[in-house]
Design a protein around this motif. Structure first.
Motif, PDB file in Angstrom:
ATOM      1  N   VAL A   1      51.049   0.011 -80.530  1.00 22.99           N
ATOM      2  CA  VAL A   1      52.434  -0.257 -80.935  1.00 22.99           C
ATOM      3  C   VAL A   1      52.513  -0.468 -82.438  1.00 22.99           C
ATOM      4  O   VAL A   1      53.416   0.049 -83.113  1.00 22.99           O
ATOM      5  N   LEU A   2      51.549  -1.218 -82.977  1.00 24.79           N
ATOM      6  CA  LEU A   2      51.525  -1.495 -84.413  1.00 24.79           C
ATOM      7  C   LEU A   2      51.364  -0.215 -85.223  1.00 24.79           C
ATOM      8  O   LEU A   2      52.085   0.013 -86.210  1.00 24.79           O
ATOM      9  N   SER A   3      50.436   0.655 -84.802  1.00 24.68           N
ATOM     10  CA  SER A   3      50.208   1.912 -85.525  1.00 24.68           C
ATOM     11  C   SER A   3      51.433   2.824 -85.446  1.00 24.68           C
ATOM     12  O   SER A   3      51.781   3.514 -86.414  1.00 24.68           O
ATOM     13  N   LYS A   4      52.133   2.785 -84.317  1.00 20.27           N
ATOM     14  CA  LYS A   4      53.345   3.600 -84.146  1.00 20.27           C
ATOM     15  C   LYS A   4      54.443   3.136 -85.093  1.00 20.27           C
ATOM     16  O   LYS A   4      55.137   3.940 -85.712  1.00 20.27           O
ATOM     17  N   ARG A   5      54.585   1.808 -85.208  1.00 25.08           N
ATOM     18  CA  ARG A   5      55.614   1.252 -86.099  1.00 25.08           C
ATOM     19  C   ARG A   5      55.292   1.562 -87.568  1.00 25.08           C
ATOM     20  O   ARG A   5      56.180   1.864 -88.360  1.00 25.08           O
ATOM     21  N   MET A   6      54.009   1.508 -87.914  1.00 24.17           N
ATOM     22  CA  MET A   6      53.602   1.795 -89.291  1.00 24.17           C
ATOM     23  C   MET A   6      53.882   3.253 -89.643  1.00 24.17           C
ATOM     24  O   MET A   6      54.313   3.566 -90.754  1.00 24.17           O
ATOM     25  N   ARG A   7      53.650   4.152 -88.682  1.00 21.85           N
ATOM     26  CA  ARG A   7      53.932   5.580 -88.927  1.00 21.85           C
ATOM     27  C   ARG A   7      55.408   5.815 -89.124  1.00 21.85           C
ATOM     28  O   ARG A   7      55.813   6.626 -89.974  1.00 21.85           O
ATOM     29  N   ARG A   8      56.240   5.104 -88.352  1.00 24.43           N
ATOM     30  CA  ARG A   8      57.682   5.251 -88.493  1.00 24.43           C
ATOM     31  C   ARG A   8      58.153   4.778 -89.863  1.00 24.43           C
ATOM     32  O   ARG A   8      59.010   5.397 -90.477  1.00 24.43           O
ATOM     33  N   ARG A   9      57.593   3.673 -90.321  1.00 22.70           N
ATOM     34  CA  ARG A   9      57.960   3.151 -91.643  1.00 22.70           C
ATOM     35  C   ARG A   9      57.555   4.092 -92.754  1.00 22.70           C
ATOM     36  O   ARG A   9      58.281   4.302 -93.718  1.00 22.70           O
ATOM     37  N   GLN A  10      56.378   4.678 -92.589  1.00 22.95           N
ATOM     38  CA  GLN A  10      55.899   5.641 -93.594  1.00 22.95           C
ATOM     39  C   GLN A  10      56.762   6.899 -93.616  1.00 22.95           C
ATOM     40  O   GLN A  10      57.036   7.469 -94.667  1.00 22.95           O
ATOM     41  N   ALA A  11      57.207   7.312 -92.415  1.00 23.49           N
ATOM     42  CA  ALA A  11      58.059   8.496 -92.312  1.00 23.49           C
ATOM     43  C   ALA A  11      59.430   8.227 -92.937  1.00 23.49           C
ATOM     44  O   ALA A  11      60.045   9.094 -93.530  1.00 23.49           O
TER      45      ALA A  11
END
Length: 197
Positions: free
Chosen positions: A187-197
């Protein structure tokens, strides 16, 4: 209570694999008792291992659908009113609610590995009106390894099938914690990818 449940399960043995599915469709019947006993029936040669695991997994998928439906169509008021008939206590439900709010739909899979959460997690999934197909799929995928372990150990232990729970008990909490940490990282890695996108 255990003796009564065992006699209840033996009633379904005459129905073979369908009996395992039916027995597990009742949420008050613990899978930890049904599955090792079914493994013992495999040991006796009354059933086949793969078909028993499949029946146990299907039953373990149908059972949670009853609580899912109770949550979806009855909501919290129905749970408060009828929950006692499913052995649901308010503090158990609150823990499941918090777990669902924190991790979302994935709890239909990961929640099955967490003691004290795995049975009741179906209710907040229903209240949130999670897609029933996704709920069933996640539940099936989670129940497959759990069922396999319990049935196989019941098969290997034979007449000592009742000791399966004692063998697995020391590993349940560490395994549940490992799954929870893994899901948290996902979940954490998914949220970080969204923020980067």
């Amino acid at each position: 209570m255990t003796q009564w449940i065992t006699e209840f399960i033996l009633f379904f043995k005459d129905l073979s694999y369908a009996g395992i599915v039916l027995a597990l469709s009742f949420e008050f019947v613990p899978a930890e008792l049904v599955l090792p006993l079914a493994g013992y029936w495999v040991y006796l040669g009354d059933m086949k291992l793969i078909l028993t695991i499949l029946a146990g997994t299907l039953g373990g998928t149908f059972g949670p659908l009853t609580l899912y439906a109770l949550g979806r169509y009855g909501g919290r008021p129905a749970i408060d009113k009828y929950g006692k008939y499913f052995f649901i206590r308010p503090h158990h439900l609150e823990a499941s609610d918090r777990f669902f709010e924190k991790y979302g739909n994935g709890v239909a899979f990961y929640g099955r590995f967490i003691p004290g959460v795995r049975t009741l997690i179906s209710i907040p999934c229903g209240i949130a009106k999670m897609n029933v197909f996704a709920f069933s799929l996640y539940t099936f995928l989670a129940m497959l390894p759990i069922t396999s372990i319990y049935v196989y150990l019941g098969f290997k232990l034979g007449a000592q099938w009742e000791h399966v729970d004692q063998i697995l008990k020391p590993y349940i909490i560490p395994a549940g914690t490992l799954f929870l940490v893994g899901f948290g990282l996902y979940v954490l890695s998914k949220r970080m990818r969204r923020r980067q996108a």
